[in-house]
Design an enzyme around this catalytic site. Structure first.
Site, PDB file in Angstrom:
ATOM      1  NE  ARG A  39      -4.268  -1.424   0.157  1.00 53.59           N
ATOM      2  CZ  ARG A  39      -4.401  -2.463  -0.676  1.00 53.59           C
ATOM      3  NH1 ARG A  39      -3.444  -2.734  -1.555  1.00 53.59           N
ATOM      4  NH2 ARG A  39      -5.482  -3.215  -0.640  1.00 53.59           N
ATOM      5  CG  HIS A  93      -2.869  -0.968  -6.914  1.00 51.98           C
ATOM      6  ND1 HIS A  93      -3.250  -0.338  -5.765  1.00 51.98           N
ATOM      7  CD2 HIS A  93      -2.921  -2.292  -6.642  1.00 51.98           C
ATOM      8  CE1 HIS A  93      -3.547  -1.231  -4.838  1.00 51.98           C
ATOM      9  NE2 HIS A  93      -3.339  -2.436  -5.354  1.00 51.98           N
ATOM     10  CD  GLU A 113      -2.621   3.033  -5.503  1.00 53.00           C
ATOM     11  OE1 GLU A 113      -3.705   2.470  -5.757  1.00 53.00           O
ATOM     12  OE2 GLU A 113      -1.653   2.442  -5.029  1.00 53.00           O
TER      13      GLU A 113
HETATM   14  C1  8YV Z   1      -6.852  -5.061  -5.809  1.00 52.40           C
HETATM   15  C2  8YV Z   1      -5.124  -5.211  -3.955  1.00 52.40           C
HETATM   16  O1  8YV Z   1      -6.930  -5.300  -7.144  1.00 52.40           O
HETATM   17  O2  8YV Z   1      -6.139  -7.172  -3.133  1.00 52.40           O
HETATM   18  C3  8YV Z   1      -5.605  -6.102  -2.866  1.00 52.40           C
HETATM   19  O3  8YV Z   1      -5.450  -5.747  -1.684  1.00 52.40           O
HETATM   20  O4  8YV Z   1      -4.432  -4.310  -3.712  1.00 52.40           O
HETATM   21  C4  8YV Z   1      -5.488  -5.500  -5.378  1.00 52.40           C
HETATM   22  O5  8YV Z   1      -5.372  -6.840  -5.625  1.00 52.40           O
HETATM   23  C5  8YV Z   1      -7.117  -3.616  -5.561  1.00 52.40           C
HETATM   24  O6  8YV Z   1      -7.305  -3.402  -4.196  1.00 52.40           O
HETATM   25  C6  8YV Z   1      -8.324  -3.105  -6.335  1.00 52.40           C
HETATM   26  O7  8YV Z   1      -9.566  -3.630  -5.835  1.00 52.40           O
END
Ligand code: 8YV
Length: 319
Positions: free
Chosen positions: A237, A285, A266
């Site tokens: 993150r 991402h 983001e």
């Molecule tokens: C997601 C992510 O695609 O699963 C997670 O925590 O960061 C990613 O795989 C993203 O959060 C969008 O929904």
């Protein structure tokens, strides 16, 4: 039963929901739905599939207590006010396990890209700046035999560590809240303190959740404890590193390079200085963005939704 989805998900999953006679409403605009629109959209629904960085905060939850289930399209759940969801007895599910391989691959990709200045070099060609051969400028650094430090050695960190050890014979050190004995056995990984992790890592890769404890953890003071040849990788993150401090650490050559799949905020602005640095690689991402993983995530989402709508215990609860 009715379910609102705030984005597009794998078509097979949609089909499965429709096979269960679930009426689906999907947010199809290219922009992210606003908090107000989200509350409005969930008003007459029984379930909600949260795609994207929607804030599942107290405002949303209190306005949406009628929902039988919320299924996150992510393993991370830092966007959820868990205490309020608990209080309201509103089940919230995520997608654990299935995205470890894809996210580990993304961290590995960033490490190699940074070490050879690949994104910067590619842009030189596009910008028409591939000029005469210069043997001693814009050189990368090698990874073989170096030390990988993992901050948060869980499933995703383990995938990254396995690849680094197999491909480059890297030594693995890690820092966690608790020991990962499987990784110690399988990879000869060594548990170290946070300061030792900073001091000894040639590549430091972040695979922890964003929590009050990890928010802004990688600040300038932390970067100053790292090696000047260190590469910092974050696929977890963006809030875990302080972006201004990271920029400073790179500009002042406190660390050597950085690879980011996550930024704060983001999307990252197109003029962000990090995008123009030699030994930096940034991706938008895409950690879990493979055909296989997105299909697997969608399956878990369907399982969470179907159980929740029936009033049963959801299989992948976050609390
Ligand atoms: C997601 C992510 O695609 O699963 C997670 O925590 O960061 C990613 O795989 C993203 O959060 C969008 O929904």
């Amino acid at each position: 039963m009715k379910v609102f989805i705030s984005g597009k998900i794998a078509p097979d999953a949609l089909q499965k929901l429709e096979d269960h006679h679930i009426q689906i409403t999907q947010w199809k605009e290219t922009r992210q739905i606003t908090p107000k629109e989200l509350i409005e959209a969930c008003k007459d629904q029984d379930g909600f599939i949260s795609v994207g960085p929607n804030k599942i905060n107290a405002d949303f939850l209190n306005a949406s207590k009628h929902l039988k289930v919320i299924a996150l399209h992510s393993v991370g759940f830092d966007q959820v006010d868990v205490e309020t969801a608990k209080k309201l007895n509103l089940p919230v599910g995520n997608t654990p396990g299935v995205l470890s391989a894809a996210t580990g691959e993304t961290a590995f990709l960033l490490m190699i890209a940074v070490s050879r200045k690949a994104f910067f070099s590619y842009r030189k060609i596009i910008d028409g700046k591939w000029e005469k051969y210069e043997p001693a400028t814009e050189l990368g650094i090698e990874i073989s035999g170096k030390t990988l430090g993992v901050f948060g050695l869980g499933k995703i960190g383990l995938e990254m560590a396995k690849k680094c050890k197999a491909a480059y014979g890297m030594q693995v050190i890690y820092h966690n809240r608790s020991r990962n004995e499987d990784a110690e056995k399988e990879l000869d990984a060594k548990y170290v303190s946070f300061d030792e992790l900073l001091e000894q890592s040639d590549v430091l890769t972040v695979h922890t959740a964003l929590t009050d404890e990890t928010k802004g953890k990688f600040s300038i003071d932390v970067f100053k404890k790292m090696k000047p040849n260190a590469i910092f990788i974050n696929t977890a993150r963006g809030g875990i590193h302080n972006e201004k401090d990271l920029t400073q650490a790179l500009e002042e050559k406190i660390i050597w390079g950085a690879g980011l799949d996550v930024t704060n905020p983001e999307p990252m602005g197109k003029n962000n200085p990090l995008l123009f640095m030699e030994s930096v690689a940034v991706l938008p991402h895409i950690g879990s963005a493979t055909e296989e993983t997105r299909a697997a995530m969608a399956e878990l989402i369907v399982e969470n939704i179907l159980a929740g709508l029936k009033g049963e215990q959801i299989p992948y609860p976050i609390y």
